[in-house]
Design a protein around this motif. Structure first.
Motif: not given
Length: 380
Positions: A129-133, A135-143, A270-273, A298-303
């Motif tokens: 389960p995701l901690p609440e709150p 912080m998410a860094l989303l990076v891809s070809g479109g955003h 203190y959680h970055l995804m 704490r860093l969380r990155v999916p495979r």
């Protein structure tokens, strides 16, 4: 895995991959993907019409493959989730239409969910389960986005975003200048491992004292790298491709990780995804881990396979919607190419509102078109 946890099928067609995932709660049972990336590679980028046709052809076989892998019948499902936006309008429409058809035929609740929120929620399938709150860094070809998520099903807040080229887009463009083919991210990542990241001092966009703290810009970097390469070629000198790749990549991941860690500190989170297709980049993962450890985050990155577009992420968010009793979408759900991340899902019309007139769900916002160009796992 509990038998009473919601069993949800998710459909993702925002760009060039037909993804179908099945989850029970936070346990992944199936993740089937049919990609058209090889077809688009001939054109140096995604062609929307080709992507839509590929989704039409792949949809039913991919759903059947996912059900077989999960060892379930479609009638066992507790709900159907689908990416309603953002993305390519035609591609989204294929997935939304299929989801509505299955939901209607099976008499199951339908959940139209947000593509970006799904990229955050997918991490639950790997790290719980995701901690609440979060912080998410989303990076891809479109955003390239920094998002604060106190509640992934109802409260996602934009902190910063790219003002021009996204990170993945910059990777593709520099790969094209270096004549490395498409998509550019994986090949630059591989070559960079053999180069010197400090060989060339490429600029870091929007890092000045008066610049927006959390926003990103990679257009200037892209131009600087292209001009450096052009100058070398004009002078008749050999371009050190590996050093260029390493130095360019370092400039991108330096800015991404620096701003993400600062956002966490500023917000007391203190959680970055990290998610999205560029999250598969090995240097981004390594530098983020290094900086997060120093900052006590704490860093969380999916495979890598869960970072790129997939149906599992949609199913994960759908299952969370069911678990938290969020209202289902109605069968007038429409694809919305600019669905804002502040809307993690598209609920049905409230009682008393007109329904059944075929107009679909409309949004009164005016957002730039955003879509993610992500690929199957080319990094492994």
């Amino acid at each position: 895995m509990m038998a009473d946890e919601p069993l949800v099928l998710g459909i993702e067609t925002s760009c060039d991959e037909t993804g179908v995932g099945i989850v029970r709660g936070t346990t992944l049972l199936a993740d089937a993907v049919a990609s058209s990336v090889d077809t688009h590679a001939r054109f140096g980028g995604v062609v929307p019409e080709i992507a839509s046709r590929a989704h039409l052809e792949a949809m039913v076989p991919t759903i059947e493959r996912a059900l077989k892998t999960a060892g379930i019948s479609a009638r066992d499902l507790d709900g159907i989730a689908v990416t309603a936006g953002p993305g390519l309008a035609g591609a989204l429409l294929v997935g939304v239409s299929a989801a509505k058809a299955y939901a209607y035929a099976l008499n199951k609740p339908l959940y139209g969910v947000n593509h970006l929120a799904s990229h955050i929620c997918v991490d639950q399938l790997e790290h719980g389960p995701l901690p609440e709150p979060t912080m998410a860094l989303l990076v891809s070809g479109g955003h390239s986005s920094l998002l604060l998520a106190p509640d992934i099903t109802s409260d996602v807040r934009p902190m910063g975003a790219t003002i021009d080229d996204a990170a993945g887009e910059a990777f593709d463009k520099i790969a094209r200048v270096l004549q490395l083919g498409f998509p550019g991210g994986p090949v630059i990542d591989r070559l960079a491992k053999e180069g010197d990241p400090n060989a060339i001092a490429f600029p870091r966009g929007l890092t000045g004292s008066r610049d927006p703290v959390y926003d990103f810009s990679f257009s200037g970097l892209k131009t600087a790298v292209a001009r450096w390469i052009e100058a070398k070629r004009t002078a008749g000198e050999e371009v050190p491709v590996r050093d260029v790749a390493a130095s360019f990549q370092e400039a991108v991941v330096d800015v991404l990780t620096r701003k993400a860690v600062r956002a966490c500190k500023d917000e007391g989170v203190y959680h970055l995804m990290i998610g999205g297709g560029v999250a598969a980049n090995s240097r981004l993962r390594a530098l983020a881990q290094e900086r997060c450890e120093r900052a006590g985050i704490r860093l969380r990155v999916p495979r890598p396979g869960l970072c790129t577009d997939n149906g599992a992420m949609v199913a994960a968010l759908g299952a969370e919607m069911v678990a938290r009793n969020r209202p289902a979408s109605d069968l007038e759900l429409s694809a919305d190419s600019s669905l804002p991340v502040t809307e993690p899902h598209v609920p049905g019309e409230a009682p008393g509102h007109a329904q059944g007139h075929g107009h679909g769900h409309a949004h009164g916002h005016d957002h730039d078109h955003v879509h993610e160009v992500s690929k199957k796992n080319l990094y492994s």
